[in-house]
Design a protein around this motif. Structure first.
Motif, PDB file in Angstrom:
ATOM      1  N   LEU A 113     -14.285 102.443 -26.024  1.00 44.20           N
ATOM      2  CA  LEU A 113     -15.113 102.242 -27.162  1.00 44.20           C
ATOM      3  C   LEU A 113     -14.043 102.512 -28.358  1.00 44.20           C
ATOM      4  CD1 LEU A 113     -18.201 104.326 -25.921  1.00 44.20           C
ATOM      5  CD2 LEU A 113     -18.091 102.038 -26.369  1.00 44.20           C
ATOM      6  N   GLN A 114     -13.244 103.209 -28.314  1.00 44.13           N
ATOM      7  CA  GLN A 114     -12.056 103.688 -29.460  1.00 44.13           C
ATOM      8  C   GLN A 114     -11.415 102.205 -29.917  1.00 44.13           C
ATOM      9  OE1 GLN A 114      -9.823 106.915 -28.068  1.00 44.13           O
ATOM     10  NE2 GLN A 114     -11.296 108.574 -28.914  1.00 44.13           N
ATOM     11  N   ASP A 115     -11.092 101.785 -28.762  1.00 49.50           N
ATOM     12  CA  ASP A 115     -10.254 100.392 -29.141  1.00 49.50           C
ATOM     13  C   ASP A 115     -11.428  99.408 -29.574  1.00 49.50           C
ATOM     14  OD1 ASP A 115      -8.020 101.498 -27.871  1.00 49.50           O
ATOM     15  OD2 ASP A 115      -8.430 100.413 -25.787  1.00 49.50           O
ATOM     16  N   GLU A 116     -12.567  99.313 -29.088  1.00 50.19           N
ATOM     17  CA  GLU A 116     -13.569  98.234 -29.937  1.00 50.19           C
ATOM     18  C   GLU A 116     -13.736  98.861 -31.310  1.00 50.19           C
ATOM     19  OE1 GLU A 116     -17.116  97.938 -27.452  1.00 50.19           O
ATOM     20  OE2 GLU A 116     -16.194  97.084 -25.866  1.00 50.19           O
ATOM     21  N   ALA A 117     -13.791 100.089 -31.476  1.00 46.71           N
ATOM     22  CA  ALA A 117     -14.026 100.547 -32.893  1.00 46.71           C
ATOM     23  C   ALA A 117     -12.857 100.245 -33.598  1.00 46.71           C
ATOM     24  CB  ALA A 117     -14.297 102.018 -32.944  1.00 46.71           C
ATOM     25  N   LYS A 118     -11.711 100.742 -33.258  1.00 46.87           N
ATOM     26  CA  LYS A 118     -10.467 100.055 -34.178  1.00 46.87           C
ATOM     27  C   LYS A 118     -10.420  98.707 -34.350  1.00 46.87           C
ATOM     28  CE  LYS A 118      -5.635 100.898 -34.461  1.00 46.87           C
ATOM     29  NZ  LYS A 118      -4.559 100.200 -33.871  1.00 46.87           N
ATOM     30  N   ALA A 119     -10.848  97.832 -33.284  1.00 49.66           N
ATOM     31  CA  ALA A 119     -10.587  96.360 -33.395  1.00 49.66           C
ATOM     32  C   ALA A 119     -11.834  95.940 -34.263  1.00 49.66           C
ATOM     33  CB  ALA A 119     -11.003  95.758 -32.186  1.00 49.66           C
ATOM     34  N   GLU A 124     -12.805  94.261 -39.790  1.00 47.75           N
ATOM     35  CA  GLU A 124     -13.834  94.479 -40.966  1.00 47.75           C
ATOM     36  C   GLU A 124     -12.766  94.718 -42.305  1.00 47.75           C
ATOM     37  OE1 GLU A 124     -16.975  94.514 -43.324  1.00 47.75           O
ATOM     38  OE2 GLU A 124     -16.771  93.938 -41.064  1.00 47.75           O
ATOM     39  N   ALA A 125     -11.585  95.194 -41.910  1.00 47.83           N
ATOM     40  CA  ALA A 125     -10.595  95.455 -42.855  1.00 47.83           C
ATOM     41  C   ALA A 125      -9.923  94.207 -43.433  1.00 47.83           C
ATOM     42  CB  ALA A 125      -9.317  96.402 -42.647  1.00 47.83           C
ATOM     43  N   ARG A 126      -9.416  93.397 -42.132  1.00 48.27           N
ATOM     44  CA  ARG A 126      -9.177  91.917 -42.644  1.00 48.27           C
ATOM     45  C   ARG A 126      -9.983  91.101 -43.435  1.00 48.27           C
ATOM     46  NH1 ARG A 126      -6.880  92.310 -37.370  1.00 48.27           N
ATOM     47  NH2 ARG A 126      -8.903  91.310 -36.628  1.00 48.27           N
ATOM     48  N   ARG A 127     -11.502  91.252 -42.860  1.00 44.84           N
ATOM     49  CA  ARG A 127     -12.373  90.349 -43.619  1.00 44.84           C
ATOM     50  C   ARG A 127     -12.644  90.832 -45.103  1.00 44.84           C
ATOM     51  NH1 ARG A 127     -17.133  90.488 -45.369  1.00 44.84           N
ATOM     52  NH2 ARG A 127     -17.606  92.888 -44.773  1.00 44.84           N
ATOM     53  N   ILE A 128     -12.447  92.173 -45.278  1.00 48.39           N
ATOM     54  CA  ILE A 128     -12.676  92.750 -46.633  1.00 48.39           C
ATOM     55  C   ILE A 128     -11.417  92.055 -47.482  1.00 48.39           C
ATOM     56  CG2 ILE A 128     -12.870  94.790 -48.136  1.00 48.39           C
ATOM     57  CD1 ILE A 128     -14.650  95.915 -45.728  1.00 48.39           C
ATOM     58  N   SER A 129     -10.264  92.605 -46.761  1.00 53.29           N
ATOM     59  CA  SER A 129      -8.904  91.921 -47.699  1.00 53.29           C
ATOM     60  C   SER A 129      -8.772  90.581 -47.858  1.00 53.29           C
ATOM     61  CB  SER A 129      -7.691  92.363 -46.552  1.00 53.29           C
ATOM     62  OG  SER A 129      -6.447  91.834 -46.926  1.00 53.29           O
ATOM     63  N   ASN A 130      -9.417  89.704 -46.785  1.00 52.61           N
ATOM     64  CA  ASN A 130      -9.452  88.132 -47.133  1.00 52.61           C
ATOM     65  C   ASN A 130     -10.299  88.038 -48.297  1.00 52.61           C
ATOM     66  OD1 ASN A 130      -7.314  87.632 -45.349  1.00 52.61           O
ATOM     67  ND2 ASN A 130      -8.881  87.112 -43.756  1.00 52.61           N
ATOM     68  N   GLU A 131     -11.460  88.574 -48.279  1.00 55.33           N
ATOM     69  CA  GLU A 131     -12.289  88.249 -49.351  1.00 55.33           C
ATOM     70  C   GLU A 131     -12.006  88.839 -50.781  1.00 55.33           C
ATOM     71  OE1 GLU A 131     -17.244  89.392 -50.061  1.00 55.33           O
ATOM     72  OE2 GLU A 131     -16.431  88.795 -48.035  1.00 55.33           O
ATOM     73  N   LEU A 132     -11.374  90.114 -50.497  1.00 55.66           N
ATOM     74  CA  LEU A 132     -10.960  90.633 -52.042  1.00 55.66           C
ATOM     75  C   LEU A 132      -9.614  89.595 -52.458  1.00 55.66           C
ATOM     76  CD1 LEU A 132     -10.406  94.244 -51.574  1.00 55.66           C
ATOM     77  CD2 LEU A 132     -11.865  93.151 -53.288  1.00 55.66           C
TER      78      LEU A 132
END
Length: 169
Positions: A113-119, A124-132
């Protein structure tokens, strides 16, 4: 006076009156009673003695059988107790193994679950970074396009627009 036992003979008789009898009569009567009672009471006492001995023998045999059964029951009880101890030890070992397996599964599930949460967080961070980046690029392009007509000649604008289209395309 003594009453004769046999009426035909008057000279000899047994006086049954013990209080008035003489020593001769007692001397005759006591051995006769002893002899008679010895056979009668001796037989009764002998039969009683045999019955008591037989009862004692039966009691001893029942005691022996009961002792054997008790020893057998005690041996079975000891075996049953040992079996119960073995079952208890096996059950405790099994419970410990199940508990340890459950703990390992829980730890593995938590790690997953921790790995999934980190993934998910990384995604989400990559998606937000790409969107920014895209949004920043779009704003930069929009600002540049606003300022571009004033800064560039129409010939340079066409050249720049063609180069940009070729780089995107």
């Amino acid at each position: 006076m003594a009453t004769p036992l046999l009426p035909a003979t008057e000279g000899f008789g047994v006086d049954l009156d013990l209080l008035n009898g003489n020593l001769v009569n007692l001397a005759i009567l006591i051995p006769v009673l002893v002899w008679f009672l010895k056979g009668f009471l001796g037989g009764i006492l002998s039969r009683r003695r045999e019955a008591i001995l037989q009862d004692l023998n039966e009691a001893e045999s029942r005691l022996s059988a009961a002792t054997n059964q008790l020893e057998k029951a005690q041996a079975e009880l000891a075996a049953a107790r040992e079996t119960a101890r073995t079952i208890l030890r096996d059950g405790q070992a099994r419970a410990d193994a199940i508990r340890a397996e459950g703990e390992q599964r829980t730890i593995a599930e938590m790690a997953r679950l921790q790995d999934e949460a980190k993934a998910d967080t990384d995604s989400e961070a990559r998606r937000i970074s790409n969107e920014l980046r895209r949004s920043t690029a779009e704003q930069a392009i929009a600002l540049t396009l606003q300022d571009l007509p004033d800064a560039l000649s129409p010939k340079k604008q066409a050249k720049l627009l063609e180069a940009t289209i070729n780089s995107l395309g």
